[in-house]
Design an enzyme around this catalytic site. Structure first.
Site, PDB file in Angstrom:
ATOM      1  N   GLY A  30       0.833  -1.258   0.016  1.00 15.81           N
ATOM      2  CA  GLY A  30       0.037  -0.050   0.053  1.00 15.81           C
ATOM      3  C   GLY A  30       0.870   1.305  -0.052  1.00 15.81           C
ATOM      4  N   CYS A  85       5.538  -5.976   1.831  1.00 16.75           N
ATOM      5  CA  CYS A  85       5.851  -4.621   1.710  1.00 16.75           C
ATOM      6  C   CYS A  85       5.015  -4.062   3.106  1.00 16.75           C
ATOM      7  CB  CYS A  85       5.602  -4.068   0.579  1.00 16.75           C
ATOM      8  SG  CYS A  85       6.178  -2.255   0.361  1.00 16.75           S
ATOM      9  N   TYR A  86       4.056  -3.087   2.546  1.00 14.81           N
ATOM     10  CA  TYR A  86       3.078  -2.560   3.546  1.00 14.81           C
ATOM     11  C   TYR A  86       2.620  -3.656   4.599  1.00 14.81           C
ATOM     12  CZ  TYR A  86      -0.442   0.635   5.540  1.00 14.81           C
ATOM     13  OH  TYR A  86      -1.329   1.395   6.542  1.00 14.81           O
ATOM     14  N   HIS A 113       8.722  -7.455  -3.208  1.00 15.56           N
ATOM     15  CA  HIS A 113       7.548  -7.629  -3.842  1.00 15.56           C
ATOM     16  C   HIS A 113       7.614  -9.114  -4.815  1.00 15.56           C
ATOM     17  CE1 HIS A 113       5.084  -4.221  -3.417  1.00 15.56           C
ATOM     18  NE2 HIS A 113       6.059  -3.702  -3.156  1.00 15.56           N
ATOM     19  N   GLU A 125       5.480 -10.647  -6.005  1.00 15.04           N
ATOM     20  CA  GLU A 125       4.516 -10.902  -7.280  1.00 15.04           C
ATOM     21  C   GLU A 125       5.070 -10.358  -8.426  1.00 15.04           C
ATOM     22  OE1 GLU A 125       4.569  -8.835  -4.528  1.00 15.04           O
ATOM     23  OE2 GLU A 125       3.359  -7.045  -4.900  1.00 15.04           O
ATOM     24  N   ASP A 161     -14.668 -11.293 -23.246  1.00 12.42           N
ATOM     25  CA  ASP A 161     -15.314 -11.436 -22.061  1.00 12.42           C
ATOM     26  C   ASP A 161     -16.763 -12.116 -22.245  1.00 12.42           C
ATOM     27  OD1 ASP A 161     -13.080 -10.571 -20.610  1.00 12.42           O
ATOM     28  OD2 ASP A 161     -14.152  -8.659 -20.223  1.00 12.42           O
ATOM     29  N   LYS A 185      -8.984 -11.387 -16.304  1.00  9.67           N
ATOM     30  CA  LYS A 185      -9.029 -11.498 -17.718  1.00  9.67           C
ATOM     31  C   LYS A 185      -8.175 -12.512 -18.376  1.00  9.67           C
ATOM     32  CE  LYS A 185     -10.097  -8.903 -21.445  1.00  9.67           C
ATOM     33  NZ  LYS A 185     -11.214  -8.282 -21.540  1.00  9.67           N
TER      34      LYS A 185
END
Ligand code: XMP
Length: 525
Positions: free
Chosen positions: A59, A86-87, A181, A183, A239, A381
Site C-alpha cells: 500500500g 511490503c506495507y 514484492h 508478485e 469476455d 482477464k
C-alpha cells in the site's frame, strides 16, 4: 460428490497498492482460488470466508501515520498462516508490537536480498550461493519505510544493504513478512515463494484450473437457470464471447445472444463475431442494426462524458426494445469479470476518482426487471482467456486487443459523424494489419487510431491536400491501469503512416502518441 474448487482459498487484503491484483493473479495462476478484499473487511466476513491463509498486500501509506489503513484483528485471531508483503509486513510488525519508521533511503528497484535464517518460506530457494554458503535472492523493492523493531518472538529472515529487516518471521505461528514484492516478475523466485507459502505452509490444493472452472461454472449455471431462458448482450469482446460459449455449453438453446451494432465497431467486427458464434459454436444470435439510432443520438454532442452516457443509454434503449420482443426471458447474462467487481464494489482501497465513466459496468439490469447471471464474475482477464481457448475459441479472438464499450465513439474526438467513423475504421484496420504483418500485434497490449477534428496541409502528387490529421496509439501494459507507449520501430511507423495517407484520401498526416499512462489515459476521451 462435486468438488468445491473454491474450498482451498486464500484471502488477500488490499491496502491500496497497484500490485494487489497482481498478487491475486499469481495465486490463481498457481491454481488456488483467492479473493481480494479491502482492509475494511470486517472480522465476521473474514471468518465466514474461512481462508486457508491470508496475504497482506502492499500500500502507498505509512503505517505510523494517523488514519493509515489497519489490518482487521481477525487476521491474527484466525490461526491461519499470514504473509505480509511490503506495507503488509509493516502493518503486521506494527499491529503485533513492533515498530516501523521512515527510512533515510528510499529503496526502489532491484536489490540483493541475503537470507539470514532458515525458514519454511525460503528454504532451498535462492538465486546465488556465495563462498560462505550464504544464500541470496534477486528481488524487487519499492518502499520508503522500514521495520526497525520486530514484534516479540519474530526473527530476521533476510536483509539487504539498506534494510536490515527485509524479511521477518515467526515460524510456529506461520507468520512471514517480506519487504520486497514476490508478485512482480523482477523478483526471479517470486512465484516459487508464493507457491511455498500457499502449498507448503497453507496446505492448499491446486483445484482452480481452467477445466475445473469450466465444469464448475457449467454446473452452477444449470442449477441457477433451470429451464428458464437467458439473454446475453454480446459485444464481441473476449469476455462476452467466453460468457456466451460457457452459457451455451450449459443451457444450449435456452440462451439467446443479442449483438447490437452501434455503428462504432471496428472494420468487419460485426460479421466476424456473428460468424464465429453462430456458424462455429451454434449460439442463437440476434443481430440488431442500431447504427443510425446511435449516430443520431450522438449528433452534435462533443463532450466526452456526455457521449459515453448517450452511448450507454442508447444500448439500454435498444436492448430494452429488442428484448421485449422475446418471450419468456428470465435472466440477463453479462460478461462482468472480477476486476469490474473489485472496482465497482469498492473492494479496492485506493481512493480513485472517476476518470471516465465506463458504460458497460452495471446499468442494464436495473432497467430491465430481469435476474442477473454473471458467469465470469470471479475471473481475471487472463483466466477468461485461458477458458476461452479451452472452450475452443480461436486464439485471434481470445487474444484480440480490448475494445472499449463506447467503441470508436471515444476515439473520435468531439462530434461523431459517420464520415469520421468510416475514415477512422479504415485507418485502424491498416494499422492493425501492419502490426500483424510485422509480428508486433501481440507484443503490444492495445493499438488503435484516433480521429482528431483537425485538418492540415499535405502535397499529394502535384496537388495540395487539406485533410484530417490522425493519431496512432499503441501501448504496453499488464493491468491497463498504467501503460507505457509502445516503442514501435520507426520503419513500421513509416509503413503504417505511408499506407494510411496513400490509401485514405481524406487524411493528410499521421502522428504517433508518445504519452504514458499516467498522466495520459489509454483512450483519448
Ligand atoms: P483508459 O482510457 O481509461 O482505458 O486508460 C483503460 C482501458 O479501458 C478501456 N476503456 C473502456 N472499456 N468501456 C469499456 O469497456 C469503456 O467505457 C471504456 N473506456 C476505456 C480502454 O480501451 C483501455 O483498454
Amino acid at each position: 460428490m462435486v468438488l468445491d474448487i473454491n474450498a482451498h482459498r486464500i484471502l488477500i487484503i488490499d491496502f491500496g497498492s497497484q500490485y494487489t491484483q497482481l498478487i491475486a493473479r499469481r495465486v490463481r495462476e498457481l491454481g488456488v482460488y483467492c479473493e481480494l478484499h479491502s482492509f475494511n473487511i470486517n472480522d465476521a466476513a473474514i471468518r465466514k470466508f474461512a481462508p486457508k491463509g491470508i496475504i497482506l498486500a502492499g500500500g502507498p501509506e505509512s503505517v505510523y501515520k494517523t488514519n493509515s489503513p489497519c489490518c482487521p484483528q481477525a487476521v491474527f485471531d484466525l490461526g491461519v498462516p499470514v504473509f505480509g508483503i511490503c506495507y503488509g509486513m509493516q502493518i503486521m510488525a506494527k499491529q503485533l508490537g513492533g515498530k516501523v519508521e521512515s527510512s533515510r533511503l528510499r529503496e526502489c528497484g532491484y536489490a540483493r536480498l541475503n537470507v539470514v535464517s532458515k525458514s519454511r518460506l525460503l528454504d532451498g530457494i535462492e538465486d546465488h550461493v556465495d563462498t560462505d554458503g550464504m544464500f541470496s535472492l534477486d528481488v524487487w523493492m519499492s518502499h520508503g519505510d522500514i521495520v526497525t523493531k520486530m514484534p516479540k518472538d519474530f526473527h530476521v529472515l533476510a536483509s539487504t544493504t539498506s534494510c536490515q529487516i527485509a524479511g521477518m518471521f515467526r515460524e510456529e505461528h506461520c507468520y512471514y513478512g517480506v519487504q520486497f514484492h514476490p508478485e512482480v516478475t523482477h523478483t526471479k523466485q517470486g512465484s516459487r515463494i508464493l507457491s511455498r507459502f500457499i502449498f507448503d505452509i497453507c496446505k492448499c490444493r491446486a483445484l482452480w484450473t481452467p477445466l475445473k472452472i469450466i465444469e464448475d461454472t457449467i454446473i452452477s449455471i444449470r442449477a441457477k437457470i433451470g429451464t428458464d431462458n437467458v439473454l446475453l448482450g454480446l459485444s464481441g469482446g473476449v469476455d462476452s464471447s467466453v460468457a456466451a460459449v460457457l452459457l451455451h455449453q450449459a443451457i444450449g438453446n435456452q440462451l439467446t445472444c443479442m449483438f447490437i451494432d452501434n455503428g462504432l465497431l471496428r472494420l468487419h467486427e460485426g460479421k466476424q463475431v456473428m460468424s464465429m458464434l453462430t456458424k462455429h459454436i451454434g449460439v442463437n444470435m440476434i443481430y440488431v442494426n442500431a447504427q443510425d439510432q446511435f449516430l443520431n443520438n450522438l449528433a452534435g454532442v462533443s463532450d466526452p462524458e456526455k457521449k459515453r452516457r448517450i452511448i450507454g443509454r442508447t444500448f439500454i434503449d435498444v436492448f430494452d426494445t429488442q428484448s421485449s420482443k422475446l418471450d419468456n426471458i428470465k435472466y440477463l447474462a453479462q460478461g462482468t469479470i472480477y476486476p469490474d467487481v473489485i472496482e465497482s464494489s469498492g473492494s479496492t482501497s485506493t481512493k480513485v476518482n472517476t476518470i471516465k465513466s465506463h458504460h458497460n459496468v452495471g446499468g442494464l439490469p436495473m432497467v430491465m426487471n430481469l435476474k442477473l447471471i454473471e458467469p465470469l464474475r470471479k475471473l481475471f482477464k487472463d483466466e477468461v482467456r485461458r477458458l476461452g481457448l479451452e472452450l475452443g475459441l480461436p486464439y485471434e479472438m481470445v487474444y484480440r486487443h480490448p475494445f472499449p464499450g463506447p467503441g470508436l465513439g471515444v476515439r473520435i474526438l468531439g462530434d461523431v459523424k459517420k464520415e469520421y467513423v468510416d475514415l477512422l475504421r479504415l485507418a485502424d484496420y491498416i494499422f492493425i494489419e501492419e502490426l500483424h504483418k510485422a509480428d508486433w500485434y501481440y507484443k503490444v497490449s492495445q493499438a488503435f487510431a484516433v480521429f482528431q477534428p483537425l485538418k492540415s496541409v499535405s502535397i499529394v502528387g502535384d496537388s495540395r491536400r487539406y485533410a484530417w490529421v490522425l493519431a496512432l496509439r499503441a501501448v504496453e501494459t499488464i493491468d491497463f491501469m498504467t501503460a507505457r507507449w509502445a516503442h514501435l520501430p520507426y520503419e513500421l511507423l513509416e509503413t503504417i503512416s505511408g499506407r494510411i495517407v496513400n490509401e485514405i484520401e481524406d487524411v493528410s498526416r499521421v502522428t504517433y502518441d508518445v504519452s504514458n499512462k499516467p498522466p495520459a489515459t489509454i483512450e483519448w476521451e
